[in-house]
Design a protein around this motif. Structure first.
Motif, mmCIF file in Angstrom:
data_model
loop_
_atom_site.group_PDB
_atom_site.id
_atom_site.type_symbol
_atom_site.label_atom_id
_atom_site.label_comp_id
_atom_site.label_asym_id
_atom_site.label_seq_id
_atom_site.Cartn_x
_atom_site.Cartn_y
_atom_site.Cartn_z
ATOM 1 N N GLU A 298 5.072 -57.742 -14.284
ATOM 2 C CA GLU A 298 5.779 -57.430 -15.656
ATOM 3 C C GLU A 298 6.556 -58.758 -15.889
ATOM 4 O O GLU A 298 6.628 -59.395 -17.038
ATOM 5 C CB GLU A 298 6.874 -56.667 -15.643
ATOM 6 N N ASN A 299 7.382 -59.322 -14.916
ATOM 7 C CA ASN A 299 8.030 -60.734 -15.111
ATOM 8 C C ASN A 299 6.932 -61.739 -15.473
ATOM 9 O O ASN A 299 7.422 -62.536 -16.452
ATOM 10 C CB ASN A 299 8.576 -61.084 -13.880
ATOM 11 N N ASP A 300 6.049 -61.930 -14.891
ATOM 12 C CA ASP A 300 4.960 -62.921 -15.174
ATOM 13 C C ASP A 300 4.258 -62.735 -16.785
ATOM 14 O O ASP A 300 4.058 -63.716 -17.668
ATOM 15 C CB ASP A 300 3.882 -62.956 -14.234
ATOM 16 N N LYS A 301 4.243 -61.549 -17.215
ATOM 17 C CA LYS A 301 3.907 -61.156 -18.497
ATOM 18 C C LYS A 301 4.744 -61.907 -19.503
ATOM 19 O O LYS A 301 4.367 -62.454 -20.366
ATOM 20 C CB LYS A 301 3.585 -59.950 -18.704
ATOM 21 N N ARG A 302 6.141 -61.671 -19.260
ATOM 22 C CA ARG A 302 7.144 -61.892 -20.270
ATOM 23 C C ARG A 302 7.329 -63.546 -20.122
ATOM 24 O O ARG A 302 7.480 -64.018 -21.081
ATOM 25 C CB ARG A 302 8.513 -61.374 -19.564
ATOM 26 N N LYS A 303 7.050 -64.088 -19.233
ATOM 27 C CA LYS A 303 7.149 -65.696 -19.218
ATOM 28 C C LYS A 303 5.935 -66.141 -19.855
ATOM 29 O O LYS A 303 6.312 -67.123 -20.562
ATOM 30 C CB LYS A 303 6.711 -66.163 -17.654
ATOM 31 N N ILE A 304 4.723 -65.577 -19.570
ATOM 32 C CA ILE A 304 3.422 -66.193 -20.468
ATOM 33 C C ILE A 304 3.783 -65.554 -21.771
ATOM 34 O O ILE A 304 3.536 -66.742 -22.784
ATOM 35 C CB ILE A 304 2.411 -65.480 -19.698
ATOM 36 N N ALA A 305 4.193 -64.655 -22.146
ATOM 37 C CA ALA A 305 4.004 -64.235 -23.505
ATOM 38 C C ALA A 305 5.162 -64.916 -24.578
ATOM 39 O O ALA A 305 4.737 -65.379 -25.769
ATOM 40 C CB ALA A 305 4.418 -62.766 -23.825
ATOM 41 N N HIS A 306 6.292 -65.190 -23.748
ATOM 42 C CA HIS A 306 7.283 -66.055 -24.658
ATOM 43 C C HIS A 306 8.193 -66.847 -23.944
ATOM 44 O O HIS A 306 8.858 -68.096 -24.316
ATOM 45 C CB HIS A 306 8.063 -65.012 -25.536
ATOM 46 N N ALA B 247 -3.006 -57.410 -18.994
ATOM 47 C CA ALA B 247 -3.297 -58.220 -17.892
ATOM 48 C C ALA B 247 -2.537 -57.657 -16.458
ATOM 49 O O ALA B 247 -1.575 -57.214 -16.350
ATOM 50 C CB ALA B 247 -2.850 -59.298 -17.872
ATOM 51 N N PRO B 248 -3.660 -57.790 -15.428
ATOM 52 C CA PRO B 248 -2.915 -57.296 -14.091
ATOM 53 C C PRO B 248 -2.139 -57.926 -13.419
ATOM 54 O O PRO B 248 -2.470 -58.926 -12.074
ATOM 55 C CB PRO B 248 -4.447 -57.269 -13.279
ATOM 56 N N ILE B 249 -1.038 -58.426 -13.941
ATOM 57 C CA ILE B 249 -0.051 -59.492 -13.118
ATOM 58 C C ILE B 249 1.289 -58.734 -13.275
ATOM 59 O O ILE B 249 1.284 -57.673 -14.010
ATOM 60 C CB ILE B 249 0.030 -60.660 -13.855
ATOM 61 N N ASN C 98 -9.259 -67.188 -24.041
ATOM 62 C CA ASN C 98 -9.864 -67.013 -22.893
ATOM 63 C C ASN C 98 -9.133 -65.760 -22.354
ATOM 64 O O ASN C 98 -8.170 -65.941 -21.582
ATOM 65 C CB ASN C 98 -9.491 -68.117 -21.906
ATOM 66 N N HIS C 99 -9.503 -64.562 -22.703
ATOM 67 C CA HIS C 99 -8.830 -63.183 -22.062
ATOM 68 C C HIS C 99 -9.463 -62.588 -21.176
ATOM 69 O O HIS C 99 -10.470 -61.585 -21.214
ATOM 70 C CB HIS C 99 -8.855 -62.274 -23.429
ATOM 71 N N PHE C 100 -9.594 -63.273 -20.007
ATOM 72 C CA PHE C 100 -10.419 -62.895 -18.784
ATOM 73 C C PHE C 100 -9.414 -62.968 -17.806
ATOM 74 O O PHE C 100 -8.902 -63.832 -17.249
ATOM 75 C CB PHE C 100 -11.258 -63.875 -18.457
ATOM 76 N N ASP C 101 -9.539 -61.600 -17.116
ATOM 77 C CA ASP C 101 -8.246 -61.255 -15.953
ATOM 78 C C ASP C 101 -8.330 -62.216 -14.732
ATOM 79 O O ASP C 101 -7.575 -62.824 -14.252
ATOM 80 C CB ASP C 101 -8.525 -59.790 -15.723
ATOM 81 N N GLN C 102 -9.669 -62.196 -14.464
ATOM 82 C CA GLN C 102 -9.887 -63.038 -13.285
ATOM 83 C C GLN C 102 -9.504 -64.668 -13.195
ATOM 84 O O GLN C 102 -9.054 -65.309 -12.334
ATOM 85 C CB GLN C 102 -11.630 -63.084 -12.718
ATOM 86 N N ALA C 103 -9.898 -65.167 -14.519
ATOM 87 C CA ALA C 103 -9.491 -66.596 -14.622
ATOM 88 C C ALA C 103 -7.815 -66.695 -14.827
ATOM 89 O O ALA C 103 -7.475 -67.587 -14.290
ATOM 90 C CB ALA C 103 -10.118 -67.114 -16.039
#
Length: 350
Positions: free
Chosen positions: A333-341, A329-331, A290-295
């Motif tokens: 940088e810190n949130d990307k790191r949390k989600i990624a790993h 993703a339009p979030i 589910n690679h959807f920015d809005q979701a």
């Protein structure tokens, strides 16, 4: 006319490297164990799953390559570790309890061997025979305690010997298994499987294209998760964690209305908290397929980035596509790191 550019004197010497990633909905199949030695039938699988036969054949080529092309795709996507899990219908699709217990042990042993050969690139989710609560607890103790798996993957409802009946995990018969899971402190990933035949025929008989991932998997799995909530399971065991794929199987985006209408119409059920509270305290969701920015943004606003983890849904999706999306993703940088790993490292102790 040439453009006079400003000097960039303080730029970093190196660009930001790609995010490191842990992917946690990555499937394998042990057809011999699950199907009693029978060969996998791509036509039957496609028919009940709402898939094209050619798509299923391509998926199975990717599914069965555990140590070459799969690792290459992980490398291309910057995935350090994949947590592997048995794909649907899995052990849950075996009607006979004794056969389910035997198959679960074979699958878990096969997965343990696969993990051991992968030089740290794989971890595992256990498959357990919910058909027999005592056997399920024994398999939990073996697969988590001895094999070191990181949680449990459940492929939807548990098949009854009557093929038209399925048992969802909010039923009282499963409470001893949930008690063992709670005591171990491990998460349970609830993964879709096709709806029961009578539901599938009624809803999708004229529209098989809607029966699977296109639509049918989401309401099937969301309903299962909501049954757990409104059964009071998380009031009994407030430390339990359940994982849902595909950015929450639509629940985060509908949670306000579900809560509102439940308060008007509880019909004899009562729980201690709002649905939104359970989502924030007892659920994680993943980005699988589910690679959807809005979701994603809605999910972050509903449950927070601390409760979202990266996944690709391999082999049904392409890992580089999932990786490229989360990088952009339009979030924050810190949130990307949390989600990624980061969240997976914390939850699974990686």
């Amino acid at each position: 006319m040439s453009i006079n550019r400003l000097p960039v004197l303080g730029a970093p010497k190196t660009a930001r490297p790609p995010l490191r990633k842990i992917a946690i909905e990555e499937h394998f199949m042990d057809a011999g164990a699950v199907h009693g030695g029978k060969a996998f039938d791509p036509v039957a699988f496609a028919r009940v799953s709402g898939l094209e036969v050619d798509f299923v054949k391509a998926v199975m080529r990717r599914m069965n390559d555990l140590h070459e092309a799969r690792i290459e795709e992980m490398d291309a996507a910057g995935i350090d570790v994949s947590i592997l899990s048995l794909t649907a219908a899995g052990i849950e699709g075996i009607a006979d309890p004794a056969a389910a217990a035997i198959a679960a042990r074979k699958v878990n042993d096969f997965l343990a061997e696969t993990v051991a050969k992968a030089d740290g690139r794989y971890l595992g989710f256990a498959s357990i025979p919910f058909q027999d609560a005592d056997a399920a607890v024994r398999e939990l103790e073996y697969s988590i305690g001895e094999l070191g798996f990181k949680g449990v993957m459940v492929n939807g409802y548990v098949q009854d010997p009557d093929q038209d009946v399925g048992h969802y995990l909010d039923e009282e018969r499963f409470l001893p298994v949930w008690e063992a899971i709670a005591e171990m402190g491990i998460p349970v990933y609830i993964h879709p499987r096709p709806s029961l035949p009578q539901v599938r025929d009624a809803f999708y008989g004229q529209h098989p294209e809607l029966a699977g991932a296109t639509w049918g998997f989401a309401p099937e799995t969301a309903t299962h998760a909501l049954r757990l909530v409104y059964s009071g399971l998380f009031d009994r065991h407030p430390g339990l964690n359940v994982i849902l794929g595909h950015l929450g199987e639509t629940i985060p985006y509908f949670s306000w209305r579900i809560q509102r209408c439940f308060e008007y119409n509880p019909l004899g059920h009562q729980v201690e908290k709002r649905l939104q509270d359970y989502l924030c305290e007892n659920f994680y969701i993943t980005t699988s397929g589910n690679h959807f920015d809005q979701a994603l943004i809605c999910a972050v606003l509903t449950i927070g980035a601390d409760r979202i983890m990266f996944a690709t849904d391999y082999p049904f999706e392409m890992s580089p596509d999932a990786a490229e999306w989360i990088e952009k993703a339009p979030i924050s940088e810190n949130d990307k790191r949390k989600i990624a790993h980061g969240n997976a490292r914390a939850l699974f102790g990686i």
